[in-house]
Motif scaffolding. Structure first.
Motif, PDB file in Angstrom:
ATOM      1  N   VAL A  24       0.835  -1.202   0.000  1.00 23.79           N
ATOM      2  CA  VAL A  24       0.000   0.000   0.000  1.00 23.79           C
ATOM      3  C   VAL A  24       0.868   1.250   0.000  1.00 23.79           C
ATOM      4  CG1 VAL A  24      -1.741   1.305   1.307  1.00 23.79           C
ATOM      5  CG2 VAL A  24      -1.866  -1.202   1.200  1.00 23.79           C
ATOM      6  N   VAL A  37       3.771  -1.196   4.390  1.00 27.41           N
ATOM      7  CA  VAL A  37       2.397  -1.469   4.792  1.00 27.41           C
ATOM      8  C   VAL A  37       1.735  -2.269   3.686  1.00 27.41           C
ATOM      9  CG1 VAL A  37       0.172  -0.484   5.442  1.00 27.41           C
ATOM     10  CG2 VAL A  37       2.301   0.653   6.151  1.00 27.41           C
ATOM     11  N   GLY A  39      -1.711  -4.457   2.272  1.00 29.93           N
ATOM     12  CA  GLY A  39      -3.159  -4.538   2.352  1.00 29.93           C
ATOM     13  C   GLY A  39      -3.678  -5.503   1.305  1.00 29.93           C
ATOM     14  N   TRP A  96      -0.983  -4.516  13.149  1.00 30.12           N
ATOM     15  CA  TRP A  96      -2.090  -4.996  12.337  1.00 30.12           C
ATOM     16  C   TRP A  96      -3.295  -4.113  12.631  1.00 30.12           C
ATOM     17  CZ3 TRP A  96      -4.275  -6.722   8.329  1.00 30.12           C
ATOM     18  CH2 TRP A  96      -5.589  -7.211   8.326  1.00 30.12           C
ATOM     19  N   ASP A  97      -3.755  -3.392  11.621  1.00 30.25           N
ATOM     20  CA  ASP A  97      -4.917  -2.514  11.729  1.00 30.25           C
ATOM     21  C   ASP A  97      -6.095  -3.241  11.093  1.00 30.25           C
ATOM     22  OD1 ASP A  97      -6.920  -0.587  11.445  1.00 30.25           O
ATOM     23  OD2 ASP A  97      -5.502   1.038  11.062  1.00 30.25           O
ATOM     24  N   ALA A 100      -8.593  -1.049   8.974  1.00 25.72           N
ATOM     25  CA  ALA A 100      -8.104  -0.650   7.653  1.00 25.72           C
ATOM     26  C   ALA A 100      -7.658  -1.837   6.812  1.00 25.72           C
ATOM     27  CB  ALA A 100      -6.939   0.326   7.815  1.00 25.72           C
ATOM     28  N   GLU A 102      -4.713  -3.404   7.203  1.00 26.03           N
ATOM     29  CA  GLU A 102      -3.331  -3.106   6.844  1.00 26.03           C
ATOM     30  C   GLU A 102      -2.355  -3.762   7.826  1.00 26.03           C
ATOM     31  OE1 GLU A 102      -3.910   1.185   4.573  1.00 26.03           O
ATOM     32  OE2 GLU A 102      -3.009   1.146   6.576  1.00 26.03           O
ATOM     33  N   THR A 104       1.627  -3.938   8.945  1.00 23.76           N
ATOM     34  CA  THR A 104       2.859  -3.158   8.892  1.00 23.76           C
ATOM     35  C   THR A 104       4.045  -4.022   9.285  1.00 23.76           C
ATOM     36  OG1 THR A 104       1.677  -1.110   9.413  1.00 23.76           O
ATOM     37  CG2 THR A 104       4.056  -1.120   9.781  1.00 23.76           C
TER      38      THR A 104
END
Length: 288
Positions: A24, A37, A39, A96-97, A100, A102, A104
């Motif tokens: 991303v 990052v 995704g 870890w989001d 979103a 995403e 990292t």
């Protein structure tokens, strides 16, 4: 004819399917650390969990590979010579989001040295990479009287993630060895009660400055939860020091050599089990 390997209930083992991550964005957060990052739909269902030391195994095709993502690893190993097989590199998850979608991951970069660092330096949005995981086992115990976190750049993502998830009021000693002040990460911050110390190795061997800093520091009273990860020789030395000071109850310690100076990851992973067994044998022989 060889009998197919089966699980405990008699069924053939389930084939592990790699995930696919899409780049991303990237950023250079210090002179020698690149943040990537990932995704994309391949991260759907990535477990959140409460672990702060989680890792993924990234699969890097060799330069000039005749295949691209996605690919079947088992098929490649069956049909192509070994120099065309993808190479595995293990990396700790920085974040870890889930909202979103995403993931990292931070990469140490030293020019053209290695495999993963140059990949991260050249990565562009839309690039794809396959990986396995996550795995992991550590998270800070809320019932500990205090915590000790110690490691180098390889352990820094897990240490940073732990700092973000410490329970309010947690007491901790945190040691992070990096090359110099320019490699300190601005987004790694300590809450009240957490003593964060950046240790600079300069021209010394990796791990030596970390060992010196930890062994020179008095430990708090009470029951500590210990996390020491990084270069294998340093972890081995600190293991002995902490064994004498704290004991090494498995439920209250997480110690692991992520890498060993002078070895590639492939050689280190091939010998790591034997190395750990030798250390355990030494400790068994130590008089009580």
């Amino acid at each position: 004819m060889t009998e197919p390997r089966r699980t405990g209930d008699g069924r053939p083992p389930r084939k592990r399917t790699p995930r696919i991550g899409e780049v991303v964005r990237t950023s250079r957060i210090t002179p020698h650390m690149i943040r990537v990052v990932l995704g994309g739909e391949g991260l759907a269902g990535f477990p959140s969990g409460g672990l702060t030391d989680r890792y993924v195994k990234l699969l890097f095709p060799p330069v000039g590979a005749t295949y691209g993502v996605p690919y079947d690893v088992e098929q490649i190993r069956a049909e192509l010579p070994s120099d065309q097989w993808p190479v595995t590199r293990t990396y700790t998850v920085r974040a870890w989001d889930a909202a979103a979608g995403e993931l990292t991951i931070d990469f140490v970069h030293h020019g053209d040295e290695g495999l993963a660092g140059p990949w991260a330096a050249a990565a562009q949005p839309g690039d794809l990479i396959q990986f396995m995981g996550p795995g992991g086992a550590y998270s800070p115990r809320p019932d500990a009287d205090w915590h000790l976190l110690a490691g180098d750049e390889a352990a820094l993502p897990a240490i940073a993630a732990t700092l973000e998830q410490f329970p309010a009021g947690a007491r901790a000693l945190v040691f992070v060895e990096v090359a110099g002040p320019e490699e300190e990460q601005a987004d790694v911050v300590a809450a009240p009660g957490v003593d964060l110390r950046w240790v600079h190795r300069g021209d010394g061997f990796p791990g030596d400055a970390l060992v010196a800093a930890v062994t020179a520091t008095p430990l708090p009273e009470g029951r500590g939860h210990l996390f020491v990860h990084g270069e294998a020789f340093a972890v081995r030395t600190l293991r002995g020091h902490l064994r004498d000071r704290c004991g090494l109850d498995a439920e209250w310690t997480s110690l692991s050599g992520y890498w060993r100076r002078g070895d590639t990851e492939d050689r280190w992973q091939a010998s790591k089990q034997e190395w750990n067994a030798a250390i355990e044998a030494e400790e068994t022989a130590v008089p009580s």
